[in-house]
Design an enzyme around this catalytic site. Structure first.
Site, PDB file in Angstrom:
ATOM      1  N   ARG A 163       0.677  -1.232  -0.090  1.00 38.16           N
ATOM      2  CA  ARG A 163      -0.037   0.122   0.044  1.00 38.16           C
ATOM      3  C   ARG A 163       0.985   1.325   0.028  1.00 38.16           C
ATOM      4  NH1 ARG A 163      -3.790  -3.398  -0.704  1.00 38.16           N
ATOM      5  NH2 ARG A 163      -5.667  -3.308   0.268  1.00 38.16           N
ATOM      6  N   SER A 213     -11.129  -0.649   2.384  1.00 37.37           N
ATOM      7  CA  SER A 213     -10.420  -0.798   3.715  1.00 37.37           C
ATOM      8  C   SER A 213     -10.185   0.537   4.375  1.00 37.37           C
ATOM      9  CB  SER A 213      -9.400  -1.798   3.504  1.00 37.37           C
ATOM     10  OG  SER A 213     -10.063  -3.019   3.144  1.00 37.37           O
ATOM     11  N   GLU A 307      -5.631   3.474   5.831  1.00 40.17           N
ATOM     12  CA  GLU A 307      -5.312   3.206   4.168  1.00 40.17           C
ATOM     13  C   GLU A 307      -5.960   4.222   3.352  1.00 40.17           C
ATOM     14  OE1 GLU A 307      -6.076  -0.806   2.642  1.00 40.17           O
ATOM     15  OE2 GLU A 307      -6.764  -0.016   0.775  1.00 40.17           O
TER      16      GLU A 307
HETATM   17  C1  LIG Z   1     -15.869  -1.076  -2.513  1.00 38.98           C
HETATM   18  C2  LIG Z   1     -14.343  -0.727  -2.446  1.00 38.98           C
HETATM   19  C3  LIG Z   1     -13.443  -1.887  -2.585  1.00 38.98           C
HETATM   20  C4  LIG Z   1     -12.035  -1.508  -2.649  1.00 38.98           C
HETATM   21  N1  LIG Z   1     -11.170  -2.854  -2.865  1.00 38.98           N
HETATM   22  C5  LIG Z   1     -10.041  -2.343  -2.990  1.00 38.98           C
HETATM   23  C6  LIG Z   1      -9.085  -3.561  -3.140  1.00 38.98           C
HETATM   24  O1  LIG Z   1      -9.356  -4.804  -3.150  1.00 38.98           O
HETATM   25  N2  LIG Z   1      -7.744  -3.482  -3.099  1.00 38.98           N
HETATM   26  C7  LIG Z   1      -7.319  -2.237  -3.110  1.00 38.98           C
HETATM   27  O2  LIG Z   1      -6.025  -1.953  -2.926  1.00 38.98           O
HETATM   28  N3  LIG Z   1      -7.908  -1.068  -2.954  1.00 38.98           N
HETATM   29  C8  LIG Z   1      -9.215  -1.061  -2.968  1.00 38.98           C
HETATM   30  N4  LIG Z   1     -10.039  -0.101  -2.756  1.00 38.98           N
HETATM   31  C9  LIG Z   1      -9.587   1.145  -2.410  1.00 38.98           C
HETATM   32  C10 LIG Z   1      -9.381   2.119  -3.800  1.00 38.98           C
HETATM   33  O3  LIG Z   1     -10.118   1.780  -4.887  1.00 38.98           O
HETATM   34  C11 LIG Z   1      -7.882   1.997  -4.222  1.00 38.98           C
HETATM   35  O4  LIG Z   1      -7.033   2.466  -3.075  1.00 38.98           O
HETATM   36  C12 LIG Z   1      -7.908   2.726  -5.438  1.00 38.98           C
HETATM   37  O5  LIG Z   1      -6.538   2.284  -6.070  1.00 38.98           O
HETATM   38  C13 LIG Z   1      -7.599   4.244  -5.206  1.00 38.98           C
HETATM   39  O6  LIG Z   1      -7.675   4.908  -6.829  1.00 38.98           O
HETATM   40  P1  LIG Z   1      -8.490   6.056  -6.871  1.00 38.98           P
HETATM   41  O7  LIG Z   1      -8.200   6.587  -8.284  1.00 38.98           O
HETATM   42  O8  LIG Z   1      -9.881   6.227  -6.258  1.00 38.98           O
HETATM   43  O9  LIG Z   1      -7.767   7.132  -5.958  1.00 38.98           O
HETATM   44  P2  LIG Z   1      -8.217   8.345  -5.155  1.00 38.98           P
HETATM   45  O10 LIG Z   1      -8.864   7.815  -4.101  1.00 38.98           O
HETATM   46  O11 LIG Z   1      -8.873   9.439  -5.862  1.00 38.98           O
HETATM   47  O12 LIG Z   1      -6.898   8.951  -4.349  1.00 38.98           O
HETATM   48  C14 LIG Z   1      -6.264   8.238  -3.436  1.00 38.98           C
HETATM   49  C15 LIG Z   1      -4.915   8.796  -3.414  1.00 38.98           C
HETATM   50  O13 LIG Z   1      -4.253   8.911  -4.441  1.00 38.98           O
HETATM   51  C16 LIG Z   1      -3.639  10.125  -4.993  1.00 38.98           C
HETATM   52  N5  LIG Z   1      -3.758  10.266  -6.296  1.00 38.98           N
HETATM   53  C17 LIG Z   1      -4.824   9.875  -7.344  1.00 38.98           C
HETATM   54  N6  LIG Z   1      -4.431  10.095  -8.416  1.00 38.98           N
HETATM   55  C18 LIG Z   1      -3.263  10.549  -8.562  1.00 38.98           C
HETATM   56  C19 LIG Z   1      -2.196  10.761  -9.537  1.00 38.98           C
HETATM   57  N7  LIG Z   1      -2.552  10.683 -10.873  1.00 38.98           N
HETATM   58  N8  LIG Z   1      -0.900  10.886  -9.209  1.00 38.98           N
HETATM   59  C20 LIG Z   1      -0.601  11.071  -7.778  1.00 38.98           C
HETATM   60  N9  LIG Z   1      -1.544  10.763  -6.961  1.00 38.98           N
HETATM   61  C21 LIG Z   1      -2.573  10.437  -7.008  1.00 38.98           C
HETATM   62  C22 LIG Z   1      -4.651  11.037  -4.327  1.00 38.98           C
HETATM   63  O14 LIG Z   1      -4.184  12.353  -4.026  1.00 38.98           O
HETATM   64  C23 LIG Z   1      -4.984  10.434  -2.758  1.00 38.98           C
HETATM   65  O15 LIG Z   1      -3.830  10.806  -1.873  1.00 38.98           O
HETATM   66  C24 LIG Z   1     -11.492  -0.128  -2.886  1.00 38.98           C
HETATM   67  C25 LIG Z   1     -12.347   0.802  -2.545  1.00 38.98           C
HETATM   68  C26 LIG Z   1     -13.687   0.582  -2.413  1.00 38.98           C
HETATM   69  C27 LIG Z   1     -14.685   1.836  -2.370  1.00 38.98           C
END
Ligand SMILES: Cc1cc2nc3c(=O)[nH]c(=O)nc-3n(C[C@H](O)[C@H](O)[C@H](O)COP(=O)(O)OP(=O)(O)OC[C@H]3O[C@@H](n4cnc5c(N)ncnc54)[C@H](O)[C@@H]3O)c2cc1C
Length: 313
Positions: A163, A213, A307
């Site tokens: 992570r 999570s 996380e």
């Molecule tokens: C129902 C559900 C299930 C999930 N299951 C999992 C799972 O199985 N495994 C898992 O790992 N995660 C899981 N997640 C968590 C999440 O989906 C992941 O962490 C995902 O990778 C976050 O991506 P995002 O684009 O939504 O990031 P965001 O939530 O928009 O941002 C997260 C962080 O990344 C930064 N960020 C975003 N884009 C960039 C970029 N281009 N450059 C630099 N920084 C950036 C943001 O500033 C922030 O700090 C789950 C979430 C939900 C809602």
């Protein structure tokens, strides 16, 4: 002010929690030059910049976010043999769908994760079922806000861990695009894994807005060192596949499943998920998080680490 920048832009609907106040300034960016120009503007005005991906791992403050929120919309997606060139704004779902149609393996585990983008997933090294982004990232193109230029980092230079990555440690690096190296596999095999991944999530995850999570899983050795009796009694035989202890197990052992503050609730289906049962506020979610951390520390001597990421706090 730049033409495309909006003021007081609502953010809640851009997150899976459906929570949070507006961005003071907001812009969606799909071209490199635009990113560079916008960041130069923010620097000149001394405005703080935050990056938004799919908002699936974020808790945004009820008061909103001061400064400029940049939504990365680079939606480039092309496949060349075993390589996929993919913009940071492409959803995991879209990348997976293209991978399936091209017979490329490596993203099957992500099926059913809502909204997540490639950028956010590389930053947090998203993973499931012992597969992670770091397994397939070959290079990442970034914009370094300090150096004011685009650069390409190899996978080794990203310092991926559980992570985490160089991007979670260094907020000056914005992920713009990546090359994923994904081996060819039998389509049927890929589809089976994709199905299994979705089935697992439908079965285990709550069907209400959440950010996945809330806490990171834990190193069993650290628990053993601080609290050997508790480790022997409750943890020893429950270490997961990756050699980590689920944070959900700890929350469950604290008897906090179903605990509610306002409209925020610790999920009954998965204790490491907090759900928005209606009109939950960020403050209510934060109070639940704080309660869990305090109880884990007081009862089990365990330090739970988030996380999810905070914006605007
Ligand atoms: C129902 C559900 C299930 C999930 N299951 C999992 C799972 O199985 N495994 C898992 O790992 N995660 C899981 N997640 C968590 C999440 O989906 C992941 O962490 C995902 O990778 C976050 O991506 P995002 O684009 O939504 O990031 P965001 O939530 O928009 O941002 C997260 C962080 O990344 C930064 N960020 C975003 N884009 C960039 C970029 N281009 N450059 C630099 N920084 C950036 C943001 O500033 C922030 O700090 C789950 C979430 C939900 C809602």
């Amino acid at each position: 002010m730049l033409k495309k920048i909006k003021k007081n832009h609502p953010l809640a609907d851009l997150t899976t929690f459906k929570i949070g106040g507006p961005a003071e300034y907001f812009i969606e960016i799909s071209a490199k030059e635009e990113l560079q120009e916008t960041l130069a503007w923010a620097k000149e005005k001394n405005i703080q910049v935050s990056i938004l991906g799919g908002g699936s791992n974020l808790l945004i403050s009820d008061q909103g976010v001061k400064g400029l929120v940049v939504l990365i919309r680079n939606e480039k997606l092309s496949v060349h043999g075993e390589r996929m060139i993919v913009g940071a704004g492409v959803s995991l779902a879209k990348a997976l769908s293209r991978a399936i149609s091209c017979g490329l393996s490596g993203l099957e585990w992500s099926n059913g994760i809502p909204r997540a983008t490639i950028g956010g997933s590389i930053r947090g090294n998203a993973e499931a079922f012992s597969c992670s982004m770091s397994d397939i990232v070959e290079t990442v193109e970034i914009f370094d806000t300090k150096k004011n230029k685009f650069e390409i980092l190899s996978c080794n230079m990203c310092f991926f861990g559980y992570r985490k990555s160089i991007f979670s440690a260094n907020k000056n690096l914005i992920i713009w695009e990546a090359v994923l190296k994904m081996p060819c596999k039998d389509k049927k095999q890929i589809e089976e894994l994709v199905e299994k991944s979705l089935e697992f999530r439908l079965d285990k995850y709550p069907n209400l807005p959440s950010a996945g999570s809330v806490f990171k899983n834990l190193d069993p050795q650290k628990i053993k060192k601080k609290n050997p009796l508790f480790f022997d009694r409750e943890i020893k035989n429950k270490v997961g596949r990756q050699g980590l202890v689920g944070a959900g197990l700890i929350i469950d052992l604290l008897g906090l499943k179903g605990k509610t503050i306002g409209s925020a609730k610790i999920s009954l289906e998965h204790a490491n998920h907090i759900v928005n049962t209606g009109r939950a506020t960020a403050d209510e979610i934060a109070q639940l998080i704080s309660l869990i951390k305090t109880k884990a520390r007081d009862n089990f001597k365990i330090d739970l680490r988030e996380e999810i990421q905070y914006l605007g706090f």
